[in-house]
Design a protein around this motif. Structure first.
Motif, short mmCIF file in Angstrom:
data_model
loop_
_atom_site.label_atom_id
_atom_site.label_comp_id
_atom_site.label_asym_id
_atom_site.label_seq_id
_atom_site.Cartn_x
_atom_site.Cartn_y
_atom_site.Cartn_z
N ALA A 14 24.41 -10.21 25.09
CA ALA A 14 23.40 -11.16 24.63
C ALA A 14 22.98 -12.19 25.67
CB ALA A 14 23.84 -11.85 23.35
N GLN A 15 23.28 -11.95 26.92
CA GLN A 15 22.83 -12.88 27.96
C GLN A 15 21.31 -12.95 28.02
OE1 GLN A 15 24.98 -14.97 29.61
NE2 GLN A 15 26.28 -14.06 28.05
N CYS A 16 20.65 -11.82 27.79
CA CYS A 16 19.18 -11.80 27.79
C CYS A 16 18.63 -12.68 26.67
CB CYS A 16 18.66 -10.37 27.66
SG CYS A 16 19.24 -9.49 26.18
N ALA A 17 19.27 -12.67 25.52
CA ALA A 17 18.82 -13.48 24.38
C ALA A 17 18.97 -14.97 24.67
CB ALA A 17 19.57 -13.09 23.12
N PHE A 18 19.96 -15.34 25.46
CA PHE A 18 20.12 -16.75 25.84
C PHE A 18 19.04 -17.17 26.83
CE2 PHE A 18 24.67 -15.80 24.79
CZ PHE A 18 24.72 -16.60 23.67
N GLN A 19 18.67 -16.26 27.75
CA GLN A 19 17.69 -16.58 28.78
C GLN A 19 16.25 -16.53 28.27
OE1 GLN A 19 18.30 -17.65 31.88
NE2 GLN A 19 20.49 -17.56 31.49
N ALA A 20 15.96 -15.60 27.36
CA ALA A 20 14.59 -15.44 26.85
C ALA A 20 14.62 -15.17 25.35
CB ALA A 20 13.90 -14.30 27.59
N PRO A 21 14.93 -16.19 24.56
CA PRO A 21 15.08 -16.00 23.11
C PRO A 21 13.79 -15.59 22.39
CG PRO A 21 15.20 -18.32 23.66
CD PRO A 21 15.19 -17.57 24.96
N VAL A 23 11.87 -13.31 23.50
CA VAL A 23 11.66 -11.91 23.85
C VAL A 23 12.81 -11.03 23.37
CG1 VAL A 23 11.27 -10.30 25.76
CG2 VAL A 23 10.30 -12.62 25.86
N PHE A 24 14.04 -11.51 23.51
CA PHE A 24 15.23 -10.74 23.14
C PHE A 24 15.98 -11.44 22.01
CE2 PHE A 24 14.45 -10.09 27.66
CZ PHE A 24 14.51 -8.72 27.78
N ALA A 31 23.15 -4.91 17.70
CA ALA A 31 21.78 -4.40 17.77
C ALA A 31 20.86 -5.37 18.52
CB ALA A 31 21.24 -4.15 16.37
N LEU A 32 20.34 -4.92 19.65
CA LEU A 32 19.40 -5.73 20.41
C LEU A 32 17.98 -5.36 20.01
CD1 LEU A 32 18.79 -7.70 22.78
CD2 LEU A 32 18.64 -5.67 24.24
#
Length: 78
Positions: A14-21, A23-24, A31-32
């Motif tokens: 979930a690093q992507c969700a922290f950086q671009a919430p 978008v991710f 489940a992403l």
């Protein structure tokens, strides 16, 4: 810009969700969900998100150009 995530490679850190919430997002524990074609105004967030993926599961594609893996950083593309 177009995002392609290898969901077989993704391990739901979930690093992507922290950086671009915007978008991710994680749905449940594994489940992403993501916006495959975010607007150019989210370019910097998306590139940071791709770079933060510990398993390098995120590719960013640019119109008329090849896919850019996250290790390519935020070079002048697009």
């Amino acid at each position: 810009m177009r995002i392609v995530v290898d969901l077989n490679r993704c391990e739901a850190y979930a690093q992507c969700a922290f950086q671009a919430p915007d978008v991710f997002a994680m749905h449940g524990e594994e489940a992403l969900m993501y916006e495959p074609c975010p607007g150019d105004e989210r370019r910097e967030q998306v590139m940071r998100a791709a770079a933060s993926c510990p398993v390098q599961a995120i590719l960013v594609e640019w119109p008329g150009g090849p896919a850019v893996p996250e290790e390519a950083g935020t070079g002048a593309r697009g």
